[in-house]
Design an enzyme around this catalytic site. Structure first.
Site, PDB file in Angstrom:
ATOM      1  N   ARG A   1      49.683 -21.617  -3.349  1.00  0.00           N
ATOM      2  CA  ARG A   1      49.026 -22.883  -3.001  1.00  0.00           C
ATOM      3  C   ARG A   1      47.786 -23.174  -3.849  1.00  0.00           C
ATOM      4  NH1 ARG A   1      46.671 -21.181   3.021  1.00  0.00           N
ATOM      5  NH2 ARG A   1      45.307 -19.514   2.305  1.00  0.00           N
TER       6      ARG A   1
ATOM      7  N   CYS B   1      52.514   1.253  -0.101  1.00  0.00           N
ATOM      8  CA  CYS B   1      52.245   1.793  -1.446  1.00  0.00           C
ATOM      9  C   CYS B   1      53.356   2.673  -1.997  1.00  0.00           C
ATOM     10  CB  CYS B   1      50.963   2.614  -1.439  1.00  0.00           C
ATOM     11  SG  CYS B   1      49.643   1.928  -0.443  1.00  0.00           S
TER      12      CYS B   1
ATOM     13  N   ALA C   1      49.539   3.614  22.289  1.00  0.00           N
ATOM     14  CA  ALA C   1      48.351   3.900  23.099  1.00  0.00           C
ATOM     15  C   ALA C   1      47.489   2.646  23.214  1.00  0.00           C
ATOM     16  CB  ALA C   1      47.541   5.024  22.458  1.00  0.00           C
TER      17      ALA C   1
ATOM     18  N   LYS D   1      56.842   0.928  -2.397  1.00  0.00           N
ATOM     19  CA  LYS D   1      56.592  -0.134  -3.396  1.00  0.00           C
ATOM     20  C   LYS D   1      56.507   0.449  -4.795  1.00  0.00           C
ATOM     21  CE  LYS D   1      52.802  -0.881  -4.869  1.00  0.00           C
ATOM     22  NZ  LYS D   1      51.687  -1.600  -4.294  1.00  0.00           N
TER      23      LYS D   1
ATOM     24  N   GLU E   1      41.662   2.901 -26.203  1.00  0.00           N
ATOM     25  CA  GLU E   1      40.544   3.133 -27.132  1.00  0.00           C
ATOM     26  C   GLU E   1      39.723   1.864 -27.327  1.00  0.00           C
ATOM     27  OE1 GLU E   1      41.433   3.720 -31.428  1.00  0.00           O
ATOM     28  OE2 GLU E   1      43.526   3.502 -30.853  1.00  0.00           O
TER      29      GLU E   1
ATOM     30  N   TYR F   1      48.237  -9.727  -3.811  1.00  0.00           N
ATOM     31  CA  TYR F   1      48.797  -8.461  -4.287  1.00  0.00           C
ATOM     32  C   TYR F   1      50.309  -8.385  -4.033  1.00  0.00           C
ATOM     33  CZ  TYR F   1      44.301  -5.753  -4.207  1.00  0.00           C
ATOM     34  OH  TYR F   1      43.049  -5.240  -4.418  1.00  0.00           O
TER      35      TYR F   1
ATOM     36  N   HIS G   1      42.709   8.025 -30.388  1.00  0.00           N
ATOM     37  CA  HIS G   1      43.511   7.183 -31.265  1.00  0.00           C
ATOM     38  C   HIS G   1      44.880   7.810 -31.517  1.00  0.00           C
ATOM     39  CE1 HIS G   1      44.196   4.200 -34.363  1.00  0.00           C
ATOM     40  NE2 HIS G   1      44.601   5.151 -35.169  1.00  0.00           N
TER      41      HIS G   1
ATOM     42  N   GLU H   1      53.206  -8.477  -6.844  1.00  0.00           N
ATOM     43  CA  GLU H   1      53.890  -7.201  -7.113  1.00  0.00           C
ATOM     44  C   GLU H   1      55.396  -7.337  -6.853  1.00  0.00           C
ATOM     45  OE1 GLU H   1      50.259  -4.028  -6.295  1.00  0.00           O
ATOM     46  OE2 GLU H   1      51.799  -4.235  -4.776  1.00  0.00           O
TER      47      GLU H   1
ATOM     48  N   CYS I   1      51.123   2.727   4.267  1.00  0.00           N
ATOM     49  CA  CYS I   1      51.127   3.213   2.884  1.00  0.00           C
ATOM     50  C   CYS I   1      52.386   4.019   2.583  1.00  0.00           C
ATOM     51  CB  CYS I   1      49.885   4.062   2.625  1.00  0.00           C
ATOM     52  SG  CYS I   1      49.925   4.881   1.033  1.00  0.00           S
TER      53      CYS I   1
HETATM   54  P1  NDP Z   1      46.400 -11.228   0.157  1.00  0.00           P
HETATM   55  O1  NDP Z   1      45.339 -11.619   1.097  1.00  0.00           O
HETATM   56  O2  NDP Z   1      46.072 -10.458  -1.066  1.00  0.00           O
HETATM   57  O3  NDP Z   1      47.211 -12.526  -0.299  1.00  0.00           O
HETATM   58  C1  NDP Z   1      47.701 -13.444   0.623  1.00  0.00           C
HETATM   59  C2  NDP Z   1      48.205 -14.633  -0.158  1.00  0.00           C
HETATM   60  O4  NDP Z   1      48.868 -15.530   0.699  1.00  0.00           O
HETATM   61  C3  NDP Z   1      47.087 -15.397  -0.840  1.00  0.00           C
HETATM   62  O5  NDP Z   1      47.547 -15.797  -2.092  1.00  0.00           O
HETATM   63  C4  NDP Z   1      46.880 -16.583   0.093  1.00  0.00           C
HETATM   64  O6  NDP Z   1      46.398 -17.716  -0.553  1.00  0.00           O
HETATM   65  C5  NDP Z   1      48.294 -16.826   0.556  1.00  0.00           C
HETATM   66  N1  NDP Z   1      48.387 -17.488   1.855  1.00  0.00           N
HETATM   67  C6  NDP Z   1      47.741 -17.161   3.000  1.00  0.00           C
HETATM   68  N2  NDP Z   1      48.106 -17.993   3.988  1.00  0.00           N
HETATM   69  C7  NDP Z   1      48.994 -18.862   3.456  1.00  0.00           C
HETATM   70  C8  NDP Z   1      49.722 -19.967   3.973  1.00  0.00           C
HETATM   71  N3  NDP Z   1      49.602 -20.340   5.245  1.00  0.00           N
HETATM   72  N4  NDP Z   1      50.540 -20.637   3.135  1.00  0.00           N
HETATM   73  C9  NDP Z   1      50.658 -20.259   1.847  1.00  0.00           C
HETATM   74  N5  NDP Z   1      50.002 -19.237   1.305  1.00  0.00           N
HETATM   75  C10 NDP Z   1      49.176 -18.536   2.100  1.00  0.00           C
HETATM   76  O7  NDP Z   1      47.448 -10.467   1.071  1.00  0.00           O
HETATM   77  P2  NDP Z   1      48.672  -9.536   0.734  1.00  0.00           P
HETATM   78  O8  NDP Z   1      49.544  -9.659   1.922  1.00  0.00           O
HETATM   79  O9  NDP Z   1      49.236  -9.788  -0.610  1.00  0.00           O
HETATM   80  O10 NDP Z   1      48.004  -8.090   0.723  1.00  0.00           O
HETATM   81  C11 NDP Z   1      47.229  -7.669   1.833  1.00  0.00           C
HETATM   82  C12 NDP Z   1      46.247  -6.621   1.431  1.00  0.00           C
HETATM   83  O11 NDP Z   1      46.938  -5.405   1.231  1.00  0.00           O
HETATM   84  C13 NDP Z   1      45.557  -6.881   0.099  1.00  0.00           C
HETATM   85  O12 NDP Z   1      44.450  -7.706   0.242  1.00  0.00           O
HETATM   86  C14 NDP Z   1      45.181  -5.492  -0.323  1.00  0.00           C
HETATM   87  O13 NDP Z   1      43.976  -5.148   0.292  1.00  0.00           O
HETATM   88  C15 NDP Z   1      46.304  -4.649   0.230  1.00  0.00           C
HETATM   89  N6  NDP Z   1      47.293  -4.327  -0.827  1.00  0.00           N
HETATM   90  C16 NDP Z   1      46.894  -3.588  -1.888  1.00  0.00           C
HETATM   91  C17 NDP Z   1      47.779  -3.271  -2.897  1.00  0.00           C
HETATM   92  C18 NDP Z   1      47.308  -2.473  -4.064  1.00  0.00           C
HETATM   93  O14 NDP Z   1      46.257  -1.845  -3.977  1.00  0.00           O
HETATM   94  N7  NDP Z   1      48.026  -2.487  -5.184  1.00  0.00           N
HETATM   95  C19 NDP Z   1      49.171  -3.693  -2.848  1.00  0.00           C
HETATM   96  C20 NDP Z   1      49.495  -4.475  -1.700  1.00  0.00           C
HETATM   97  C21 NDP Z   1      48.581  -4.768  -0.733  1.00  0.00           C
HETATM   98  P3  NDP Z   1      44.818 -17.936  -0.839  1.00  0.00           P
HETATM   99  O15 NDP Z   1      44.501 -17.118  -2.056  1.00  0.00           O
HETATM  100  O16 NDP Z   1      44.729 -19.390  -1.109  1.00  0.00           O
HETATM  101  O17 NDP Z   1      44.112 -17.503   0.380  1.00  0.00           O
END
Ligand code: NDP
Length: 492
Positions: free
Chosen positions: A200, A49, A116, A52, A480, A179, A475, A183, A44
């Site tokens: 995909r 976070c 560890a 980012k 709102e 995410y 407002h 982002e 984070c």
């Molecule tokens: P996510 O799981 O959100 O997204 C992964 C993406 O990669 C999905 O779209 C998935 O597709 C795709 N994917 C997975 N494998 C492949 C592949 N082999 N080929 C092509 N595409 C693929 O992971 P992130 O890494 O974006 O984020 C991880 C986690 O971190 C989040 O789930 C969240 O919990 C946390 N996070 C939170 C944030 C926030 O609160 N603002 C910001 C950043 C991260 P498919 O949908 O088809 O599985």
């Protein structure tokens, strides 16, 4: 009772581990040690976070001049100085890491800058060669980005690498629709990078409300991000091999081929201690048959729990298919003396959740107050542009469970409409038809993350649609609308 070196040994100095260590030592008076093999603050603070969000802020200024000029200012947008920003960013991250170290020190936690691993149920082995014993061990080692299993995938970068780029690439291909992919697509576009994104599936941000993610996808395309759904990478390689010559580059439309080649050569690439020096450009072939060269490829294809080579299974800890440590509702593993919290358990991978799991662990293990973590109705935000704030069920998930009324409005917000911008905002409530409880709230708007935090309080308290209706509007604001929607758009 056996005599241990500590009451608690925490493995991992991220948000969850540090909070648990501090509270166990400071509030419960436990003798606590913590080992971290990288930087204190974890994903984070160091590579997630915090940096980012600072990049989100940086990227949003690119649209400021345009809007300000419509309000009578005379502004030019200027250019973005990545190295100046990066150096301020690094200074801020160093400061935050120091804060984390001081918090531990001031709470009386002994720290080890070491990796560890588990030796037995009460013993950790440190990479320094020492071994330490503890009555309880807490694993809070987080997760790490993963690349797809594709030849030459190491030519691509992952989110950790972005903050270390020597120069910003001119063009980037982002793989993924979650995410991180969305982002960074918005951030890098705002910083002037030509962004192409392949996802995909049929629509980005799988799992979120359909209308909310549809609006974000449209807004991203409107702003100039080349977003392709139903598309994936099938092959990649260095552009300097046979593929490079005739392959059209991502920037060809904007500049001549030779100028583009010069730009590519000027791009410094990525320095990554773990991987050695990687340099662009990268040739990519996608499922739609298209071949292109990008200065960089970012894999945002998910994260795996950091649980490998830790000796977990050897001591009897159960691990799931993706490497997640399996725990009960009190974050206890299959071994009584070992607990795990945060992303390494792959429950809800968000910083505030890891922190709550850490606090609940201390209540359970050190305050004689068994506390299960409440993973329901967690508000969260996706920092795309526009942002999404969400809490509760999407319309699609709610409909699976019961009959619902959907209240929804979409409009052009005053601030940017005045400047002639097409930006739209979405406000949506999903309401139980049976008992009027608001089951889900979804907002796509600038600062939606700030709005959803407050809506989250009401929804966590079990607010009904009538409670929203009884609340007087503030407002003129965007939010709102959340208390002025009177007629359901549909029932389902
Ligand atoms: P996510 O799981 O959100 O997204 C992964 C993406 O990669 C999905 O779209 C998935 O597709 C795709 N994917 C997975 N494998 C492949 C592949 N082999 N080929 C092509 N595409 C693929 O992971 P992130 O890494 O974006 O984020 C991880 C986690 O971190 C989040 O789930 C969240 O919990 C946390 N996070 C939170 C944030 C926030 O609160 N603002 C910001 C950043 C991260 P498919 O949908 O088809 O599985």
């Amino acid at each position: 009772m056996a005599d241990y070196d500590y009451d608690l040994f925490v493995i991992g100095g991220g948000s969850g581990g540090v909070r648990a260590a501090r509270v166990a030592a400071g509030e419960a008076g436990a003798r606590v040690a913590l080992a971290e093999d990288d930087r204190y603050g974890g994903t984070c603070v160091i590579r997630g976070c915090v940096p980012k969000k600072l990049m989100v802020f940086a990227s949003e200024f690119s649209g400021t001049a345009d809007v300000a000029n419509a309000y009578g200012w005379n502004m030019t947008s200027g250019s973005f100085d990545w190295s100046g920003f990066r150096s301020r960013l690094n200074t801020e991250l160093d400061r935050l890491e120091d804060v984390y170290r001081s918090l531990l020190k001031n709470s009386g936690v002994e720290t080890f800058d070491a990796r560890a691993t588990l030796k037995d149920k009460h013993t950790v082995a440190l990479s320094t060669g020492e071994t330490k014993t503890a009555k309880t061990i807490l694993i809070a080692t987080g997760g790490r980005p993963v690349r797809p299993d594709l030849p030459n995938a190491d030519l691509g970068i992952v989110s950790d690498d972005i903050f270390h780029l020597d120069t910003l690439p001119k063009s980037i291909l982002i793989i993924g629709g979650g995410y991180i992919a969305c982002e960074f697509a918005c951030i890098l576009h705002g910083l002037g990078v030509q962004v192409t994104q392949y996802y995909r599936g049929a629509q980005i941000l799988r799992g979120f409300d359909d209308e909310a993610r549809g609006l974000i996808a449209e807004a991203m395309r409107d702003r100039g991000i080349e977003l392709h759904t139903g598309t994936n990478i099938v092959q990649m390689g260095p552009a300097s091999d046979d593929h490079s010559g005739p392959v059209p580059t991502a920037s060809d439309a904007a500049m001549g081929a030779s100028a583009q080649q010069e730009e590519i050569m000027a791009y410094g690439g990525v320095k990554d201690d773990a991987q050695g020096d990687r340099t662009g450009p990268v040739w990519v072939k996608s499922t739609n048959g298209r071949e292109q060269v990008f200065d960089a490829v970012l894999f945002a294809t998910g994260r795996d729990p950091n649980s490998t080579d830790m000796g977990l299974e050897e001591v009897g800890i159960e691990v799931g298919r993706r490497g997640e440590i399996l725990v009960d509702e009190y974050s206890k593993t299959a071994v009584d003396s070992v607990y795990a919290i945060g992303d390494v358990t792959n429950r809800v991978n968000l910083t505030p959740v890891a922190i709550r799991e850490g606090m609940a662990f201390v209540e359970t293990a050190f305050k004689d107050n068994p506390t299960a973590v409440d993973h329901s109705l967690i508000p969260s935000a996706v920092f795309t542009q526009p942002e999404m704030g969400t809490v509760g069920l999407s319309e699609e998930d709610a409909r699976e469970k019961e009959e619902v009324e959907v209240y929804c409005t979409s409009f052009r917000p005053m601030r940017t409409a005045f400047a002639g911008k097409p930006d739209r905002v979405l406000m949506k409530l999903v309401v139980s038809k049976a008992n009027r409880t608001v089951l889900g709230c979804h907002i796509v708007a600038p600062d939606a993350g700030e709005m959803i935090q407050l809506a989250g309080v009401a929804i966590k308290m079990g607010a009904t649609k009538e409670d929203f209706d009884r609340t007087v509007a503030v407002h003129p604001t965007m939010s709102e609308e959340i208390v002025t929607m009177r007629t359901p758009m549909r029932t389902a």
